[in-house]
Design a protein around this motif. Structure first.
Motif, PDB file in Angstrom:
ATOM      1  N   ILE A 135      36.004  40.088  24.373  1.00 30.33           N
ATOM      2  CA  ILE A 135      35.747  38.750  25.208  1.00 30.33           C
ATOM      3  C   ILE A 135      34.852  38.960  26.495  1.00 30.33           C
ATOM      4  O   ILE A 135      34.471  37.765  26.549  1.00 30.33           O
ATOM      5  CB  ILE A 135      37.481  38.150  25.527  1.00 30.33           C
ATOM      6  CG1 ILE A 135      37.119  36.551  25.785  1.00 30.33           C
ATOM      7  CG2 ILE A 135      37.962  38.661  26.523  1.00 30.33           C
ATOM      8  CD1 ILE A 135      38.470  35.957  25.737  1.00 30.33           C
ATOM      9  N   SER A 136      34.623  39.995  27.161  1.00 30.69           N
ATOM     10  CA  SER A 136      33.832  39.720  28.295  1.00 30.69           C
ATOM     11  C   SER A 136      32.905  40.564  28.290  1.00 30.69           C
ATOM     12  O   SER A 136      32.160  40.887  29.237  1.00 30.69           O
ATOM     13  CB  SER A 136      34.893  40.283  29.462  1.00 30.69           C
ATOM     14  OG  SER A 136      36.198  39.588  29.698  1.00 30.69           O
ATOM     15  N   ASP A 160      28.419  34.298  31.101  1.00 30.58           N
ATOM     16  CA  ASP A 160      29.305  33.889  29.895  1.00 30.58           C
ATOM     17  C   ASP A 160      30.670  33.373  30.482  1.00 30.58           C
ATOM     18  O   ASP A 160      31.358  33.361  29.631  1.00 30.58           O
ATOM     19  CB  ASP A 160      29.549  35.344  29.408  1.00 30.58           C
ATOM     20  CG  ASP A 160      29.952  36.517  30.137  1.00 30.58           C
ATOM     21  OD1 ASP A 160      29.920  36.297  31.420  1.00 30.58           O
ATOM     22  OD2 ASP A 160      30.441  37.335  29.359  1.00 30.58           O
ATOM     23  N   MET A 225      35.514  31.116  28.554  1.00 30.68           N
ATOM     24  CA  MET A 225      34.552  32.412  28.039  1.00 30.68           C
ATOM     25  C   MET A 225      33.471  31.962  26.790  1.00 30.68           C
ATOM     26  O   MET A 225      33.929  31.426  25.903  1.00 30.68           O
ATOM     27  CB  MET A 225      35.289  33.490  27.751  1.00 30.68           C
ATOM     28  CG  MET A 225      36.529  33.802  28.948  1.00 30.68           C
ATOM     29  SD  MET A 225      35.897  34.524  30.426  1.00 30.68           S
ATOM     30  CE  MET A 225      35.359  36.228  29.979  1.00 30.68           C
ATOM     31  N   THR A 226      32.274  32.398  27.206  1.00 29.94           N
ATOM     32  CA  THR A 226      31.434  32.331  25.876  1.00 29.94           C
ATOM     33  C   THR A 226      31.548  33.434  25.182  1.00 29.94           C
ATOM     34  O   THR A 226      31.150  34.588  25.717  1.00 29.94           O
ATOM     35  CB  THR A 226      29.807  32.068  26.416  1.00 29.94           C
ATOM     36  OG1 THR A 226      29.826  30.730  27.096  1.00 29.94           O
ATOM     37  CG2 THR A 226      28.956  31.902  25.023  1.00 29.94           C
ATOM     38  N   THR A 227      31.741  33.614  23.868  1.00 34.33           N
ATOM     39  CA  THR A 227      32.025  34.541  23.252  1.00 34.33           C
ATOM     40  C   THR A 227      31.374  34.453  21.693  1.00 34.33           C
ATOM     41  O   THR A 227      30.846  33.338  21.275  1.00 34.33           O
ATOM     42  CB  THR A 227      33.390  34.711  22.805  1.00 34.33           C
ATOM     43  OG1 THR A 227      34.032  34.167  21.609  1.00 34.33           O
ATOM     44  CG2 THR A 227      34.293  34.819  24.060  1.00 34.33           C
ATOM     45  N   SER A 228      31.207  35.427  20.953  1.00 33.10           N
ATOM     46  CA  SER A 228      30.603  35.374  19.679  1.00 33.10           C
ATOM     47  C   SER A 228      31.450  34.694  18.460  1.00 33.10           C
ATOM     48  O   SER A 228      30.720  34.197  17.594  1.00 33.10           O
ATOM     49  CB  SER A 228      30.639  36.887  19.049  1.00 33.10           C
ATOM     50  OG  SER A 228      31.849  37.659  18.911  1.00 33.10           O
ATOM     51  N   LEU A 266      38.290  37.598  17.458  1.00 34.32           N
ATOM     52  CA  LEU A 266      37.747  38.622  18.234  1.00 34.32           C
ATOM     53  C   LEU A 266      38.394  39.707  18.167  1.00 34.32           C
ATOM     54  O   LEU A 266      38.018  40.920  18.010  1.00 34.32           O
ATOM     55  CB  LEU A 266      37.773  37.998  19.772  1.00 34.32           C
ATOM     56  CG  LEU A 266      36.587  37.121  19.971  1.00 34.32           C
ATOM     57  CD1 LEU A 266      36.561  36.944  21.516  1.00 34.32           C
ATOM     58  CD2 LEU A 266      35.345  37.765  19.485  1.00 34.32           C
ATOM     59  N   THR A 271      33.754  44.130  19.259  1.00 38.54           N
ATOM     60  CA  THR A 271      32.474  43.779  19.890  1.00 38.54           C
ATOM     61  C   THR A 271      31.325  43.455  18.692  1.00 38.54           C
ATOM     62  O   THR A 271      30.132  43.382  19.424  1.00 38.54           O
ATOM     63  CB  THR A 271      32.186  44.830  20.872  1.00 38.54           C
ATOM     64  OG1 THR A 271      31.966  46.166  20.004  1.00 38.54           O
ATOM     65  CG2 THR A 271      33.033  45.010  21.908  1.00 38.54           C
TER      66      THR A 271
END
Length: 275
Positions: A135-136, A160, A225-228, A266, A271
């Motif tokens: 997430i980070s 992010d 949080m900006t995540t995939s 996630l 990752t």
């Protein structure tokens, strides 16, 4: 064999995989951790672990010794001994501690289903779980000062992470206050002095806040949080352990929400980048 190689092998062989969050494999013939498991936990090469245990490498850096001590979950007395046999001065009471006690380790392990990381009093990240990396961003991909939250906040601004102006102000003040408190508690820590000097020279915002000498404490906060897997709104809480300056940062999401679903995704992909 040297004392360093003897104690390192003995402590590796007594450390059970399940103690460090690894799955127990029935019937395995290797006592304790395998060398490759210790290498992964301490973020060093397997070859270096082999050379240490064979006495062919005798002078590991203080950073490596600290990583090995955390991976092996050594007690305070054992940490001192490991530094001594590595030819290094044991960390003094006036230097920011980076050791994670076995009790804190066990607490961290039991919170493994949420993103979680452990930081020093100066906000250097020293331990994290896979969900935190997902997430980070994986801290293993960063080195030196780039693993420090205060440095990244005032020089990078965490592109992010999104939060409102009020929280940005509070968080900025909290980080500066934390660093000032650590600076007073650990006057002999050269790395801390260098960090403050670099921040004051690099960030006008940090320098202004440092000059105001304001003290504050961290409060629970909410951020995006900006995540995939897409944006995830998380609640952030900072926990402390009695008798320790360590900070345990925990992220949680609202149950049965889209945020929880994205966090679960996630957990599966880690990752990896989602297409």
């Amino acid at each position: 064999m040297s004392e360093l190689s003897t104690v390192l092998r003995a402590w590796r062989e007594r450390t059970m995989p399940e103690e460090v969050g690894l799955p127990a494999i029935p019937g395995r013939r290797t006592p304790g951790l395998r060398r490759e498991e210790l290498a992964a936990l301490a973020t060093v090469s397997v070859d270096y672990i082999v050379r240490l245990e064979q006495g062919r490498a005798r002078h590991p850096s203080a950073q490596t010794v600290a990583a090995l001590a955390r991976a092996l979950r050594l007690t305070g007395e054992e940490v001192d001994h490991l530094y001594q046999v590595a030819g290094l001065a044991s960390p003094s009471a006036n230097v920011v501690p980076q050791h994670i006690s076995p009790g804190v380790r066990r607490m961290v392990d039991r919170l493994g289903d949420v993103p979680l990381a452990v930081f020093t009093a100066t906000w250097d990240i020293i331990h994290w779980n896979g969900l935190w990396a997902a997430i980070s961003g994986d801290p293993a991909q960063r080195q030196g000062v780039d693993r420090n939250v205060v440095w990244r906040h005032f020089t990078d601004d965490f592109s992010d992470v999104s939060y409102d102006d009020v929280h940005h102000e509070e968080f900025s003040d909290d980080l500066v206050a934390d660093l000032r408190a650590a600076h007073a508690r650990y006057p002999d820590d050269r790395s801390l002095r260098d960090l403050v000097t670099r921040l004051r020279a690099t960030s006008a915002d940090f320098d202004a806040r440092w000059g105001r000498v304001s003290m504050s404490v961290h409060k629970s906060s909410r951020k995006v949080m900006t995540t995939s897997a897409g944006p995830i709104t998380i609640d952030c809480d900072v926990l402390t352990a009695p008798g320790s300056d360590l900070r345990i940062v925990v992220y949680t999401t609202v149950p049965n929400s889209q945020d929880e679903q994205r966090l679960e995704l996630l957990r599966v992909v880690g990752t990896q980048t989602l297409v």
